[in-house]
Write a protein that holds these residues in place. Sequence first.
Motif, PDB file in Angstrom:
ATOM      1  N   GLY A 290     -20.980 -38.034  20.534  1.00 51.63           N
ATOM      2  CA  GLY A 290     -21.167 -37.753  22.018  1.00 51.63           C
ATOM      3  C   GLY A 290     -20.502 -35.952  22.226  1.00 51.63           C
ATOM      4  O   GLY A 290     -20.013 -35.653  22.017  1.00 51.63           O
ATOM      5  N   HIS A 291     -21.539 -35.468  23.119  1.00 52.34           N
ATOM      6  CA  HIS A 291     -21.661 -34.262  23.976  1.00 52.34           C
ATOM      7  C   HIS A 291     -21.922 -34.595  25.148  1.00 52.34           C
ATOM      8  O   HIS A 291     -22.618 -35.011  25.858  1.00 52.34           O
ATOM      9  CB  HIS A 291     -22.021 -33.453  22.746  1.00 52.34           C
ATOM     10  CG  HIS A 291     -23.526 -33.965  23.248  1.00 52.34           C
ATOM     11  ND1 HIS A 291     -23.926 -34.738  22.171  1.00 52.34           N
ATOM     12  CD2 HIS A 291     -24.636 -32.984  23.470  1.00 52.34           C
ATOM     13  CE1 HIS A 291     -25.317 -34.569  22.054  1.00 52.34           C
ATOM     14  NE2 HIS A 291     -25.671 -34.079  22.913  1.00 52.34           N
ATOM     15  N   SER A 292     -21.896 -33.221  25.834  1.00 49.17           N
ATOM     16  CA  SER A 292     -22.244 -33.317  27.059  1.00 49.17           C
ATOM     17  C   SER A 292     -22.816 -31.681  26.513  1.00 49.17           C
ATOM     18  O   SER A 292     -22.820 -31.168  25.924  1.00 49.17           O
ATOM     19  CB  SER A 292     -21.361 -32.391  28.707  1.00 49.17           C
ATOM     20  OG  SER A 292     -20.441 -31.815  28.479  1.00 49.17           O
ATOM     21  N   ASP A 293     -24.651 -31.321  27.331  1.00 50.05           N
ATOM     22  CA  ASP A 293     -25.518 -30.576  27.767  1.00 50.05           C
ATOM     23  C   ASP A 293     -24.679 -29.006  28.499  1.00 50.05           C
ATOM     24  O   ASP A 293     -24.376 -29.462  29.174  1.00 50.05           O
ATOM     25  CB  ASP A 293     -26.660 -30.909  27.339  1.00 50.05           C
ATOM     26  CG  ASP A 293     -27.432 -31.465  26.695  1.00 50.05           C
ATOM     27  OD1 ASP A 293     -26.370 -31.823  25.539  1.00 50.05           O
ATOM     28  OD2 ASP A 293     -28.914 -32.604  26.568  1.00 50.05           O
ATOM     29  N   GLY A 294     -24.635 -28.205  27.641  1.00 47.12           N
ATOM     30  CA  GLY A 294     -23.840 -27.017  28.776  1.00 47.12           C
ATOM     31  C   GLY A 294     -24.782 -26.460  29.548  1.00 47.12           C
ATOM     32  O   GLY A 294     -24.751 -25.812  30.425  1.00 47.12           O
TER      33      GLY A 294
ATOM     34  N   VAL B  50     -21.984 -37.712  29.395  1.00 46.21           N
ATOM     35  CA  VAL B  50     -21.437 -37.352  27.710  1.00 46.21           C
ATOM     36  C   VAL B  50     -23.008 -38.831  27.027  1.00 46.21           C
ATOM     37  O   VAL B  50     -23.019 -39.787  27.466  1.00 46.21           O
ATOM     38  CB  VAL B  50     -20.479 -37.767  28.310  1.00 46.21           C
ATOM     39  CG1 VAL B  50     -20.008 -38.351  26.482  1.00 46.21           C
ATOM     40  CG2 VAL B  50     -19.186 -37.314  28.482  1.00 46.21           C
ATOM     41  N   HIS B  51     -23.443 -38.310  26.236  1.00 45.52           N
ATOM     42  CA  HIS B  51     -24.129 -39.219  25.683  1.00 45.52           C
ATOM     43  C   HIS B  51     -23.909 -39.186  24.541  1.00 45.52           C
ATOM     44  O   HIS B  51     -23.330 -37.970  23.604  1.00 45.52           O
ATOM     45  CB  HIS B  51     -25.272 -38.542  25.844  1.00 45.52           C
ATOM     46  CG  HIS B  51     -26.017 -37.009  25.551  1.00 45.52           C
ATOM     47  ND1 HIS B  51     -26.015 -36.364  26.774  1.00 45.52           N
ATOM     48  CD2 HIS B  51     -26.963 -36.781  24.815  1.00 45.52           C
ATOM     49  CE1 HIS B  51     -26.086 -34.971  27.041  1.00 45.52           C
ATOM     50  NE2 HIS B  51     -27.092 -35.315  25.379  1.00 45.52           N
ATOM     51  N   ARG B  52     -24.772 -39.928  23.379  1.00 43.11           N
ATOM     52  CA  ARG B  52     -24.349 -39.496  21.909  1.00 43.11           C
ATOM     53  C   ARG B  52     -25.821 -40.206  21.262  1.00 43.11           C
ATOM     54  O   ARG B  52     -26.373 -41.024  22.444  1.00 43.11           O
ATOM     55  CB  ARG B  52     -23.491 -40.645  21.463  1.00 43.11           C
ATOM     56  CG  ARG B  52     -23.545 -41.992  20.834  1.00 43.11           C
ATOM     57  CD  ARG B  52     -22.002 -42.309  21.012  1.00 43.11           C
ATOM     58  NE  ARG B  52     -22.557 -43.551  20.137  1.00 43.11           N
ATOM     59  CZ  ARG B  52     -20.854 -44.228  20.185  1.00 43.11           C
ATOM     60  NH1 ARG B  52     -19.815 -43.875  19.529  1.00 43.11           N
ATOM     61  NH2 ARG B  52     -20.620 -45.698  20.126  1.00 43.11           N
TER      62      ARG B  52
HETATM   63 FE   LIG Z   1     -27.919 -33.512  24.509  1.00 43.75          FE
END
Ligand SMILES: [Fe+2]
Length: 345
Positions: free
Chosen positions: A214-218, A274-276
């Motif tokens: 899981g992360h958000s793009d910067g 927030v996606h994975r």
């Molecule tokens: Fe991404």
Amino acid sequence: MASKETFSKYPAFPDNIPTAAVPKISLRQILSRDPTVSKRLVDAGKEFGCFKVDLTDAIDGPVLCQGVERGFDLGKAFFDQDIETKKAYKLSHENVGYKQAGVLVITKERRDQVETCSVSRDDLAASRPDLPSVFDQQRLLLQGLVAQLGQLSHLAVYHLSEGLGLDYGVVSARHDPRDQSATMIRFLHNPPQRGPREELPSTEDPGSRAYLMGHSDGGTVTILFNVLGGLQLQRQQPDGSIEWQYIPPEPGCALIMVGDAFKSFTDGEVPSCVHRVIQPPGEQDRFDRYALGFFLKPANGASIGPVPRRGVTENGVNKASDYGEWAKNKNAALYNEMRQENVAI
Ligand SMILES: [Fe+2]
Ligand SMILES: O=C(O)CCC(=O)C(=O)O
């Protein structure tokens, strides 16, 4: 994005699993610059951090879809090469270059299962000499695709800014195309699961089948194209608990996600998405999963942080730190536990 024909080569996304009701808007509507469209996109951004765009109903749509199809072909041609050839395209700033699978930590037991190759818009334009030959030979095609996706990303940013009353002149100046930036196109590949299904990680805990944590793009916004499922969106439930919901890919559609930089422009009013990525659902898990992303980033050195609202002075805006420094910190955190010492960030 990819056409119905491409989708028909794979088993369909199962129709018996819950999915996120991400709003969809047509490219024709986005091109109209209608204020009601801006409001719909802001509402979607606030609730989901993303929205879908149906590219099929505008004159430019089919051209863009075709370009994306060719982009998928190029990505596949790149990933089909041997690992040493791929690694020759070394990682540099903000993940430009080739990242092999397994260098990111998901849990103690599990590493990421995605190889990525990211080509920056500036490197394409400046004839960077070490661009992989697969891409070097198709520079015009890629430049055209990047230019089109750039325009689409700017339209999305225009609507989000207008809908929030942000001064679009300030937002736009932070992405001046004459300035260097890490704006990039990214090709992604997840190899399929092998071995008997009963030996795979439990389906009770989908997180144990994560391909990318899981992360958000910067950056500012990301445009994503998928054919196989696996992408999930993090949603907070009314009781505060977290749920991961699939975003099923659709033929002719792009997904646009808000990134951390845009969130900072809005002072947090619009969240970043927030996606994975987890193993594709159902019968899709036996196939190579390819994806294509376009990442619009602020210019290197551009301010981040709140953009003044229309009619409000710019007080406080310059307190924001510099984007390049900010992105470096984010990547450093992401790669903190990276196994390979020789991969630059
Ligand atoms: Fe991404
Ligand atoms: O593979 C995907 O669909 C998403 C990839 C992604 O989230 C990323 O590259 O930041």
